[in-house]
Write a protein that holds these residues in place. Structure first.
Motif, PDB file in Angstrom:
ATOM      1  N   PRO A  66       0.781  -1.238   0.000  1.00 54.26           N
ATOM      2  CA  PRO A  66       0.000   0.000   0.000  1.00 54.26           C
ATOM      3  C   PRO A  66       0.813   1.289   0.000  1.00 54.26           C
ATOM      4  O   PRO A  66       0.270   2.349  -0.294  1.00 54.26           O
ATOM      5  CB  PRO A  66      -0.818  -0.114   1.292  1.00 54.26           C
ATOM      6  CG  PRO A  66       0.007  -0.960   2.185  1.00 54.26           C
ATOM      7  CD  PRO A  66       0.712  -1.930   1.281  1.00 54.26           C
ATOM      8  N   ASN A  67       2.093   1.218   0.304  1.00 50.21           N
ATOM      9  CA  ASN A  67       2.882   2.440   0.478  1.00 50.21           C
ATOM     10  C   ASN A  67       3.849   2.731  -0.660  1.00 50.21           C
ATOM     11  O   ASN A  67       4.794   3.497  -0.490  1.00 50.21           O
ATOM     12  CB  ASN A  67       3.645   2.357   1.799  1.00 50.21           C
ATOM     13  CG  ASN A  67       2.680   2.242   2.957  1.00 50.21           C
ATOM     14  OD1 ASN A  67       1.815   3.082   3.144  1.00 50.21           O
ATOM     15  ND2 ASN A  67       2.799   1.168   3.713  1.00 50.21           N
ATOM     16  N   VAL A  68       3.616   2.095  -1.816  1.00 48.10           N
ATOM     17  CA  VAL A  68       4.475   2.308  -2.982  1.00 48.10           C
ATOM     18  C   VAL A  68       3.604   2.521  -4.217  1.00 48.10           C
ATOM     19  O   VAL A  68       2.405   2.267  -4.196  1.00 48.10           O
ATOM     20  CB  VAL A  68       5.447   1.134  -3.198  1.00 48.10           C
ATOM     21  CG1 VAL A  68       6.387   0.979  -2.007  1.00 48.10           C
ATOM     22  CG2 VAL A  68       4.709  -0.173  -3.459  1.00 48.10           C
ATOM     23  N   THR A  69       4.252   2.959  -5.297  1.00 49.83           N
ATOM     24  CA  THR A  69       3.546   3.179  -6.557  1.00 49.83           C
ATOM     25  C   THR A  69       4.435   2.789  -7.727  1.00 49.83           C
ATOM     26  O   THR A  69       5.656   2.698  -7.588  1.00 49.83           O
ATOM     27  CB  THR A  69       3.105   4.658  -6.689  1.00 49.83           C
ATOM     28  OG1 THR A  69       2.325   4.801  -7.872  1.00 49.83           O
ATOM     29  CG2 THR A  69       4.283   5.615  -6.723  1.00 49.83           C
ATOM     30  N   LEU A  70       3.806   2.569  -8.879  1.00 44.33           N
ATOM     31  CA  LEU A  70       4.531   2.344 -10.134  1.00 44.33           C
ATOM     32  C   LEU A  70       4.504   3.596 -11.006  1.00 44.33           C
ATOM     33  O   LEU A  70       4.983   3.574 -12.125  1.00 44.33           O
ATOM     34  CB  LEU A  70       3.901   1.174 -10.906  1.00 44.33           C
ATOM     35  CG  LEU A  70       3.961  -0.186 -10.223  1.00 44.33           C
ATOM     36  CD1 LEU A  70       3.205  -1.225 -11.039  1.00 44.33           C
ATOM     37  CD2 LEU A  70       5.396  -0.624  -9.998  1.00 44.33           C
ATOM     38  N   LYS A  71       3.966   4.680 -10.484  1.00 41.69           N
ATOM     39  CA  LYS A  71       3.887   5.934 -11.233  1.00 41.69           C
ATOM     40  C   LYS A  71       5.225   6.647 -11.149  1.00 41.69           C
ATOM     41  O   LYS A  71       5.666   7.033 -10.067  1.00 41.69           O
ATOM     42  CB  LYS A  71       2.774   6.813 -10.681  1.00 41.69           C
ATOM     43  CG  LYS A  71       1.398   6.203 -10.831  1.00 41.69           C
ATOM     44  CD  LYS A  71       0.353   7.067 -10.168  1.00 41.69           C
ATOM     45  CE  LYS A  71      -1.011   6.410 -10.219  1.00 41.69           C
ATOM     46  NZ  LYS A  71      -2.016   7.154  -9.452  1.00 41.69           N
ATOM     47  N   GLN A  72       5.863   6.807 -12.308  1.00 37.90           N
ATOM     48  CA  GLN A  72       7.166   7.457 -12.334  1.00 37.90           C
ATOM     49  C   GLN A  72       7.063   8.900 -11.890  1.00 37.90           C
ATOM     50  O   GLN A  72       6.085   9.584 -12.170  1.00 37.90           O
ATOM     51  CB  GLN A  72       7.767   7.377 -13.729  1.00 37.90           C
ATOM     52  CG  GLN A  72       8.241   5.994 -14.080  1.00 37.90           C
ATOM     53  CD  GLN A  72       8.977   5.971 -15.392  1.00 37.90           C
ATOM     54  OE1 GLN A  72       8.645   6.694 -16.307  1.00 37.90           O
ATOM     55  NE2 GLN A  72       9.976   5.115 -15.478  1.00 37.90           N
TER      56      GLN A  72
END
Length: 185
Positions: free
Chosen positions: A136-142
């Protein structure tokens, strides 16, 4: 009116030739979005592929679907590490846990937890894993805060033992036995 528009659209499409479509321009025109899955090859300490992970951006965080085989049965720690490098046999090239918030390790640590901390996984008696975990605390959005797709990428690492969810820096999880590079390439 609808039928006239439909016939006109079909006629225009039929008139287009293969010369009008340049596949190279199509690739350039389709940007990678945050909804594009990232596929990760999971390697053992001998550098042999033993499984794969698919990472997908969701509203709850990054969903990780992990499948692997050939592991010792039991409970294993799994973490996201800070560097997208998986050099066998020890995978130390993956660096420490992904921790952009500079916290301590563990869900039960009052000073924790790392953004890359994940719940333990269970390897079956047949040495297989087929799990889905949401980070929940990460993203794949550069370019966004806590992105796993920064300049040096990141990695998924499985350890020999369970994470105790409190010991800093790695939850007494033991050696790194499986690793996969998270990157767009």
């Amino acid at each position: 009116m609808f039928i006239t528009t439909l016939v006109f659209t079909i006629a225009l499409t039929a008139c287009a030739s293969d010369k009008d479509i340049n596949p190279q321009h199509l690739e350039e025109a389709i940007p990678v979005t945050s909804h594009t899955p990232i596929y990760v090859n999971m390697l053992n300490t001998e550098g042999v592929k033993v499984g794969n992970a698919t990472l997908t951006e969701t509203t709850e965080g990054v969903k990780i679907h992990l499948e692997a085989k050939g592991l010792e049965p039991g409970t294993k720690a799994i973490h996201i590490h800070e560097t997208g490098k998986c050099e066998a046999p020890d995978f130390k090239s993956a660096g420490a846990h992904y921790n952009p918030g500079h916290r301590q390790h563990g869900f039960h640590n009052p000073k924790g937890f790392h953004a890359g901390d994940l719940p333990n996984i269970e390897v079956t008696d047949k040495g297989k894993i087929n799990v889905e975990i949401t980070a929940p605390n990460v993203t794949l959005k550069q370019g966004e805060k806590n992105t796993l797709l920064d300049e040096d990428g990141s990695a998924i690492v499985i350890h020999t033992q369970a994470d105790d969810y409190k010991s800093d820096p790695a939850g007494n999880a033991g050696d790194r036995i499986i690793c996969g590079v998270i990157s767009e390439k």
